[in-house]
Design a protein around this motif. Sequence first.
Motif, mmCIF file in Angstrom:
data_model
loop_
_atom_site.group_PDB
_atom_site.id
_atom_site.type_symbol
_atom_site.label_atom_id
_atom_site.label_comp_id
_atom_site.label_asym_id
_atom_site.label_seq_id
_atom_site.Cartn_x
_atom_site.Cartn_y
_atom_site.Cartn_z
ATOM 1 N N SER A 145 39.375 45.771 44.277
ATOM 2 C CA SER A 145 40.342 46.081 43.232
ATOM 3 C C SER A 145 40.516 44.872 42.325
ATOM 4 C CB SER A 145 41.694 46.462 43.843
ATOM 5 O OG SER A 145 42.297 45.327 44.455
ATOM 6 N N LEU A 146 41.151 45.092 41.178
ATOM 7 C CA LEU A 146 41.373 43.996 40.247
ATOM 8 C C LEU A 146 42.278 42.931 40.856
ATOM 9 C CD1 LEU A 146 41.175 42.704 37.417
ATOM 10 C CD2 LEU A 146 43.198 44.024 36.794
ATOM 11 N N PHE A 147 43.390 43.361 41.484
ATOM 12 C CA PHE A 147 44.333 42.379 42.009
ATOM 13 C C PHE A 147 43.746 41.609 43.193
ATOM 14 C CE2 PHE A 147 47.476 44.641 39.483
ATOM 15 C CZ PHE A 147 48.241 43.585 39.009
ATOM 16 N N ALA A 148 42.880 42.228 43.957
ATOM 17 C CA ALA A 148 42.202 41.485 45.026
ATOM 18 C C ALA A 148 41.289 40.419 44.424
ATOM 19 C CB ALA A 148 41.394 42.438 45.906
ATOM 20 N N ALA A 149 40.619 40.761 43.326
ATOM 21 C CA ALA A 149 39.730 39.794 42.667
ATOM 22 C C ALA A 149 40.521 38.660 42.030
ATOM 23 C CB ALA A 149 38.889 40.507 41.603
ATOM 24 N N THR A 150 41.662 38.964 41.414
ATOM 25 C CA THR A 150 42.466 37.902 40.802
ATOM 26 C C THR A 150 43.088 37.010 41.869
ATOM 27 O OG1 THR A 150 44.347 39.444 40.643
ATOM 28 C CG2 THR A 150 42.952 39.177 38.689
ATOM 29 N N ASP A 151 43.430 37.574 43.023
ATOM 30 C CA ASP A 151 43.933 36.742 44.126
ATOM 31 C C ASP A 151 42.851 35.780 44.602
ATOM 32 O OD1 ASP A 151 46.427 37.867 44.065
ATOM 33 O OD2 ASP A 151 46.088 39.249 45.735
ATOM 34 N N PHE A 156 43.003 45.435 28.247
ATOM 35 C CA PHE A 156 41.800 46.271 28.245
ATOM 36 C C PHE A 156 42.060 47.735 28.585
ATOM 37 C CE2 PHE A 156 39.821 42.051 29.169
ATOM 38 C CZ PHE A 156 39.004 41.993 28.050
ATOM 39 N N GLU A 157 43.323 48.109 28.814
ATOM 40 C CA GLU A 157 43.564 49.449 29.359
ATOM 41 C C GLU A 157 43.223 50.579 28.394
ATOM 42 O OE1 GLU A 157 47.619 49.884 30.464
ATOM 43 O OE2 GLU A 157 48.391 49.136 28.568
ATOM 44 N N THR A 158 43.099 50.311 27.091
ATOM 45 C CA THR A 158 42.674 51.375 26.184
ATOM 46 C C THR A 158 41.158 51.582 26.202
ATOM 47 O OG1 THR A 158 42.625 49.782 24.358
ATOM 48 C CG2 THR A 158 44.641 51.069 24.627
ATOM 49 N N ASN A 159 40.421 50.667 26.855
ATOM 50 C CA ASN A 159 38.958 50.783 26.943
ATOM 51 C C ASN A 159 38.452 50.891 28.379
ATOM 52 O OD1 ASN A 159 38.144 50.546 24.115
ATOM 53 N ND2 ASN A 159 38.973 48.481 24.229
ATOM 54 N N VAL A 160 39.182 50.305 29.324
ATOM 55 C CA VAL A 160 38.752 50.303 30.721
ATOM 56 C C VAL A 160 39.740 51.118 31.542
ATOM 57 C CG1 VAL A 160 38.332 48.872 32.755
ATOM 58 C CG2 VAL A 160 37.661 48.041 30.488
ATOM 59 N N ASP A 161 39.227 52.065 32.311
ATOM 60 C CA ASP A 161 40.070 52.832 33.224
ATOM 61 C C ASP A 161 40.085 52.093 34.556
ATOM 62 O OD1 ASP A 161 41.414 54.658 34.783
ATOM 63 O OD2 ASP A 161 40.439 56.407 33.873
ATOM 64 N N PHE A 162 41.162 51.383 34.843
ATOM 65 C CA PHE A 162 41.222 50.526 36.022
ATOM 66 C C PHE A 162 41.324 51.311 37.334
ATOM 67 C CE2 PHE A 162 42.190 47.555 32.677
ATOM 68 C CZ PHE A 162 41.574 46.392 33.106
ATOM 69 N N ARG A 163 41.423 52.640 37.239
ATOM 70 C CA ARG A 163 41.380 53.445 38.460
ATOM 71 C C ARG A 163 39.960 53.583 38.975
ATOM 72 N NH1 ARG A 163 43.498 58.814 36.321
ATOM 73 N NH2 ARG A 163 42.275 58.077 34.552
ATOM 74 N N TYR A 164 38.978 53.325 38.123
ATOM 75 C CA TYR A 164 37.584 53.581 38.490
ATOM 76 C C TYR A 164 36.720 52.331 38.333
ATOM 77 C CZ TYR A 164 39.226 58.376 38.064
ATOM 78 O OH TYR A 164 39.940 59.538 38.203
ATOM 79 N N LEU A 165 37.224 51.206 38.770
ATOM 80 C CA LEU A 165 36.415 49.990 38.760
ATOM 81 C C LEU A 165 35.304 50.095 39.797
ATOM 82 C CD1 LEU A 165 39.137 47.195 38.440
ATOM 83 C CD2 LEU A 165 37.742 48.216 36.632
ATOM 84 N N GLN A 166 34.187 49.427 39.537
ATOM 85 C CA GLN A 166 33.042 49.474 40.430
ATOM 86 C C GLN A 166 32.773 48.093 41.021
ATOM 87 O OE1 GLN A 166 29.659 51.052 38.360
ATOM 88 N NE2 GLN A 166 30.821 52.734 37.422
ATOM 89 N N ARG A 167 32.245 48.080 42.223
ATOM 90 C CA ARG A 167 31.813 46.829 42.830
ATOM 91 C C ARG A 167 30.708 46.235 41.963
ATOM 92 N NH1 ARG A 167 32.071 44.485 47.931
ATOM 93 N NH2 ARG A 167 30.359 43.071 48.421
ATOM 94 N N LEU A 187 50.422 55.776 33.667
ATOM 95 C CA LEU A 187 50.709 55.092 34.925
ATOM 96 C C LEU A 187 49.643 54.041 35.177
ATOM 97 C CD1 LEU A 187 51.607 58.003 37.398
ATOM 98 C CD2 LEU A 187 53.147 56.670 35.955
ATOM 99 N N GLU A 188 50.035 52.937 35.808
ATOM 100 C CA GLU A 188 49.071 51.911 36.192
ATOM 101 C C GLU A 188 48.556 52.184 37.603
ATOM 102 O OE1 GLU A 188 50.896 48.124 35.894
ATOM 103 O OE2 GLU A 188 51.001 48.132 33.712
ATOM 104 N N PHE A 189 47.246 52.080 37.803
ATOM 105 C CA PHE A 189 46.622 52.120 39.124
ATOM 106 C C PHE A 189 47.047 53.362 39.921
ATOM 107 C CE2 PHE A 189 47.310 47.657 37.975
ATOM 108 C CZ PHE A 189 45.991 47.308 37.785
ATOM 109 N N THR A 190 46.653 54.510 39.438
ATOM 110 C CA THR A 190 46.936 55.755 40.140
ATOM 111 C C THR A 190 45.672 56.611 40.115
ATOM 112 O OG1 THR A 190 48.452 57.650 40.258
ATOM 113 C CG2 THR A 190 47.803 56.895 38.063
ATOM 114 N N ARG A 191 45.795 57.838 40.535
ATOM 115 C CA ARG A 191 44.626 58.721 40.541
ATOM 116 C C ARG A 191 45.011 60.087 39.991
ATOM 117 N NH1 ARG A 191 44.810 62.427 44.721
ATOM 118 N NH2 ARG A 191 46.416 62.034 46.297
#
Length: 455
Positions: A191-197, A213-224, A290-294
């Motif tokens: 996840s993003l917050f795990a990477a920032t930690d 970046f939320e208007t361009n990147v959907d943070f619910r679907y980040l990839q490894r 909403l932030e970080f949901t599905r």
Amino acid sequence: MRLSDKFHHLTSGSRLLFGTTRTSRIVSVCGLFLAVCAFGAVGVAPLAPDASDLPVKKITQQLDLPKLDEQIAALEEHEQHFIREEKVLRGDTLSALLLRLGVDDSEASDFMKSDATARSLMQLRAGKSVRAQTNDEGELEWLQATLLDNNDKPARSITVARDANGKLIATDTNAKLEKRVEMRSGDIRSSLFAATDDAQIPDNIATQIVSMFETNVDFRYLQRGDHFNVVYETFWQNGEFVKTGRVLAGEFSNAGKLFQSVWFDESPNSGGYYSFDGKSLKKAFLKSPLEFTRVSSGFSMRVHPISGQWKAHKGVDFAAVTGTPIRASGDGVVDTAGPSGGYGNMVVIKHWNNYSTAYAHMSRFAPGIHKGSKVVQGEVIGYVGTTGWSTGPHLHYEFRVNNEARDPMSISVPSAPPLAGADLPRFKNIADEMSHRFALLRPERMAETMKLASR
């Protein structure tokens, strides 16, 4: 006799003794050479005496050592001052903190317990520094610490000191902070917050990365394998970290596509994020309120979970726990805010150009949200709940054009206008500097990537 005369005499004698044959000339020259060498050896004899033959002289001087009693007396004539710095400990009391600072002053202790400004020092979180100066009797001369309310307000410097008459006074002023620019990189593994930690990036900066970046990147679907670089401000005082500032620039690679942004102050009171070619990254509507949901139910035909009837679902359902903040997806004016039948607690916002958005099943509304109130993109308007016809906590979100529902996940909306005119040269200078910083970050990321690949 001069050397030239000697030479003439010798050569003349050689002719008389040996004649003028070739052999006699050679013999005479050799003799002359030996005579000159002997003469020269006498001429370059050393003129200075040998150092080993010189007599050795010793000088002895008796030095009087200063008397200890006199040193102590001299120190007692001048008052001593001591500066100490201590960290606030978890569960600390004022008395314990003053004791570690070397303060043995009941007057100062009573003052700090009774004065409203001085008492605010007890709001310091564990780990924060406090500095104090005392005299040799332990009496407090001054004490200083920095308080931080939040990132929206300036840091405050609380000082307790004595005036010219020796009276204790507490002051509360804006702290003078040192601004630094920091650069970090991160790789997405979960996840993003795990990477920032992992990259030791503060949470406030991680939240700004999402907003950027939320208007361009959907943070619910980040990839490894997704990765990012970020440049941001931090503020320090006396070598101690106080708070984070703004994200100045960032780049995010998502699913092989690179997004870049840089902050630009269009005026002293406004600014925004732009791509490196000067195009605004702010779009009229967020990808998700909403932030970080599905997404639990999309815009499509479905069997209604309560009525059991097959009907069109004219919105998108976002699953989230009760109390999750709901954000306005765009600037606008609240058209309705209240109970609405099966929608439960609902807010409808009117936007420009006949766009409107609806947010249903809220547990409650945010303070100040009512019909006619203005909202800006990203502002919290309410909280997830399960009011109305709902089988569980979620947000039902609708996007409407001329009051007709459209799929918010696929509709295309315009961005804010790009920079132009006199702003472009100033923006280009900032963008070039940030590009250089990103170039410095990339070799580190490549080295990290190669390290991970070798495991």
